[in-house]
Enzyme design. Sequence first.
Site, PDB file in Angstrom:
ATOM      1  N   TYR A   1      44.545  33.977  40.150  1.00 57.01           N
ATOM      2  CA  TYR A   1      44.103  34.912  39.113  1.00 57.01           C
ATOM      3  C   TYR A   1      44.113  36.332  39.648  1.00 57.01           C
ATOM      4  O   TYR A   1      44.632  37.263  38.993  1.00 57.01           O
ATOM      5  CB  TYR A   1      42.704  34.523  38.650  1.00 57.01           C
ATOM      6  CG  TYR A   1      42.003  35.556  37.802  1.00 57.01           C
ATOM      7  CD1 TYR A   1      42.305  35.697  36.456  1.00 57.01           C
ATOM      8  CD2 TYR A   1      41.017  36.385  38.350  1.00 57.01           C
ATOM      9  CE1 TYR A   1      41.656  36.635  35.667  1.00 57.01           C
ATOM     10  CE2 TYR A   1      40.368  37.322  37.567  1.00 57.01           C
ATOM     11  CZ  TYR A   1      40.682  37.451  36.230  1.00 57.01           C
ATOM     12  OH  TYR A   1      40.040  38.390  35.459  1.00 57.01           O
TER      13      TYR A   1
ATOM     14  N   ALA B   1      45.786  37.586  42.137  1.00 54.46           N
ATOM     15  CA  ALA B   1      47.149  38.037  42.391  1.00 54.46           C
ATOM     16  C   ALA B   1      47.843  38.435  41.092  1.00 54.46           C
ATOM     17  O   ALA B   1      48.573  39.435  41.039  1.00 54.46           O
ATOM     18  CB  ALA B   1      47.931  36.941  43.101  1.00 54.46           C
ATOM     19  N   ALA B   2      47.627  37.660  40.023  1.00 54.76           N
ATOM     20  CA  ALA B   2      48.234  37.988  38.738  1.00 54.76           C
ATOM     21  C   ALA B   2      47.684  39.293  38.177  1.00 54.76           C
ATOM     22  O   ALA B   2      48.435  40.119  37.637  1.00 54.76           O
ATOM     23  CB  ALA B   2      48.002  36.844  37.744  1.00 54.76           C
TER      24      ALA B   2
ATOM     25  N   SER C   1      41.257  43.569  36.564  1.00 56.19           N
ATOM     26  CA  SER C   1      40.033  42.977  37.104  1.00 56.19           C
ATOM     27  C   SER C   1      39.785  43.532  38.485  1.00 56.19           C
ATOM     28  O   SER C   1      40.744  43.802  39.234  1.00 56.19           O
ATOM     29  CB  SER C   1      40.158  41.455  37.192  1.00 56.19           C
ATOM     30  OG  SER C   1      39.069  40.889  37.911  1.00 56.19           O
TER      31      SER C   1
END
Length: 259
Positions: A151, A153-154, A137
């Site tokens: 989100y 960071a993941a 993303s």
Amino acid sequence: MTLDLDLQGKRVLVTAGTRGIGGATVALLRELGATVLAVARSQPEGTDDPLFAAADLTTAEGCAALADTVAWRLGGVDIAVHVLGGSSSPGGGFAALGEEEWRRELDLNLLPAVRLDRALLPGMLAQGSGVIVHVTSIQGRLPLPEATTAYAAAKAALSTYSKSLSKEVAPKGVRVLRVSPGWVETEASVALAERLAEQAGTDYEGGKRIIMASLGGIPLGRPARPREVAELIAFLASPRAAAITGTEHVIDGGTVPTA
């Protein structure tokens, strides 16, 4: 697409494969002659896809069960497309993110790809070929601190993992790539735009403009469409992209303001 991508007969796994980017990718790859196993938590009502597997990929057990299903139904894979992802974390910045929220984001956006790659890669390495596509993303580079810190960071972790994996397995014939979408006009994003429009007393196009403004603008003037992302994935997974590996391909209408 009119270009022959030479995907006939390829065995493909697509996670989150019933709607949005995943659904568009499944449909396109099947049009191009690939044998595609679509995976999601459940099959949408009113559909009867003979090449569908239900799995909860947020758990190690679900990933292991899917790997067994892949071996049984496809005999292995030539291409794995990891689309699964998303966020349900509340707004409120870092203070709203507790242990449960952080774990949920990692279990959805990072660990399913890691676990499935670990299960499927040995077969690819044994045959000396394969392609893995991780859908990341732009929020890995452009996080929205009010609501998407965990989100983002993941997804950034997924991108780093993907790059490292590509360096390890490229010499053995397996290509690993990343596709990094911006805002895509999926079913979920349409619902969000409609909700924002209702709150603001405007129409759907007004709701879309609210989202685009929150991203700092989209120079193209619109979100990407799921089919457009699917076409990029299909090209990268095909032999036409045989010299491309380890790279991240942004499809965001120009949202990210740097190269």
